[in-house]
Design an enzyme around this catalytic site. Structure first.
Site, PDB file in Angstrom:
ATOM      1  N   SER A 154       0.843  -1.194   0.000  1.00  0.00           N
ATOM      2  CA  SER A 154       0.000   0.000   0.000  1.00  0.00           C
ATOM      3  C   SER A 154       0.876   1.240   0.000  1.00  0.00           C
ATOM      4  O   SER A 154       2.031   1.198   0.446  1.00  0.00           O
ATOM      5  CB  SER A 154      -0.895   0.004   1.240  1.00  0.00           C
ATOM      6  OG  SER A 154      -1.529   1.259   1.428  1.00  0.00           O
ATOM      7  N   TYR A 167      -2.562  -1.249  10.113  1.00  0.00           N
ATOM      8  CA  TYR A 167      -2.540  -1.476   8.663  1.00  0.00           C
ATOM      9  C   TYR A 167      -1.210  -1.002   8.079  1.00  0.00           C
ATOM     10  O   TYR A 167      -0.572  -1.708   7.284  1.00  0.00           O
ATOM     11  CB  TYR A 167      -3.709  -0.720   8.029  1.00  0.00           C
ATOM     12  CG  TYR A 167      -3.888  -0.955   6.541  1.00  0.00           C
ATOM     13  CD1 TYR A 167      -4.613  -2.043   6.082  1.00  0.00           C
ATOM     14  CD2 TYR A 167      -3.370  -0.065   5.609  1.00  0.00           C
ATOM     15  CE1 TYR A 167      -4.797  -2.252   4.717  1.00  0.00           C
ATOM     16  CE2 TYR A 167      -3.541  -0.262   4.249  1.00  0.00           C
ATOM     17  CZ  TYR A 167      -4.262  -1.355   3.808  1.00  0.00           C
ATOM     18  OH  TYR A 167      -4.440  -1.564   2.454  1.00  0.00           O
TER      19      TYR A 167
END
Length: 276
Positions: A154, A167
């Site tokens: 990401s 995350y």
């Protein structure tokens, strides 16, 4: 781009979203596909995960472009289940040439208030799940002296993330795993890379829990309150369409990308311009 005739691709988290897009894109380039997905809830995840029906729909879409597709319910947190997926792939399709370690979840909350379960689920799926996927496939690829591996990281692997520190930690970890494995397997003709997208228009973002993240000023925001974000992707900084990520992956797993390994391909709509 990317003639994959005769190749077999295994995709984790392939029931919907980016995983389904990757499956259909690689099938369109000639690959047969194996997809796995948990297809059931995880307690700390605040939106509905995929279902058996979603897996079946991925199979239907791959078969529509004329390729074979094997779908297996499997939890990436469990090594034995991924080992079984690889075993079935080899038994039914002969080999695995490509691994897309794509399965992932999202949840939200400040670090000081985050529950232990919320942290552990995130690390177990988004980081350990990638590790388990690598361990399941790499011995087979080493034996065959070839392979292409791409993990979904990401843009937050380049930064912190408010209310998503778990995350960010997992996605930073994925990048470290990718670069480490690339060093370990380069002599076997195996490439290992990561894609680092910003927001992608999938059910992971398009759900009520995420609407509340986008609009904390509203008590119970609806999709109408964030409609512009999901329905207008004309600007460069807008949400990515899943196929845009799929096309980058297709390049990495094709012969055109054979000299790229240990790379982190950032797709951020210009966000990375402000990073080192």
């Amino acid at each position: 781009m990317g003639n994959l005739d005769g190749k077999v691709a295994l995709i984790t988290g392939g029931a919907r979203g980016q995983g389904r897009s990757h499956a259909v894109t690689l099938a369109g380039a000639g690959a047969d596909i194996v997809v796995c997905d948990i297809a059931e809830p995880i307690g700390s995840v605040p939106y509905a995960l995929s279902s058996a029906a979603d897996l079946a729909e991925t199979v239907a879409q791959v078969e529509k472009v004329g390729r074979r597709c094997v779908a297996v319910p499997a939890d990436v947190r469990v090594q034995a289940e991924l080992d079984a997926v690889v075993g079935r792939a080899v038994a039914e399709l002969g080999h695995v040439d490509i691994l897309l370690a794509n399965a992932g979840i999202a949840s939200y909350g400040p670090i000081a208030e985050m529950s232990g379960a919320q942290w552990q689920d995130m690390i177990d799926v988004n980081l350990t799940g990638v590790f388990n996927s690598f361990r399941a496939v790499v011995p087979h690829m080493i034996e065959r002296r070839s392979g292409r591996i791409v993990a979904t990281s990401s843009i937050v692997a380049r930064m912190g993330a408010t209310n998503s520190g778990h995350y960010a930690a997992a996605k930073w970890g994925v990048l470290g795993l990718v670069k480490s494995l690339a060093l370990e397997v380069k002599q076997f003709g195996i490439t290992v890379n990561a894609v680092l997208p910003s927001g992608v228009n999938t059910p992971m973002l398009d759900n009520p829990a995420m609407y509340a993240v986008f609009r904390p000023d509203l008590e119970n925001p609806t999709r109408d309150d964030v409609k512009e974000m999901f329905d207008d992707n004309s600007a460069i900084e807008g949400l990515l369409d899943p196929v845009e990520v799929s096309n980058a992956i297709l390049f990495l797993v094709s012969d055109a990308g054979r000299h790229l390994s240990g790379e982190a391909i950032t797709m951020s709509g210009g966000m990375s311009a402000g990073m080192t």
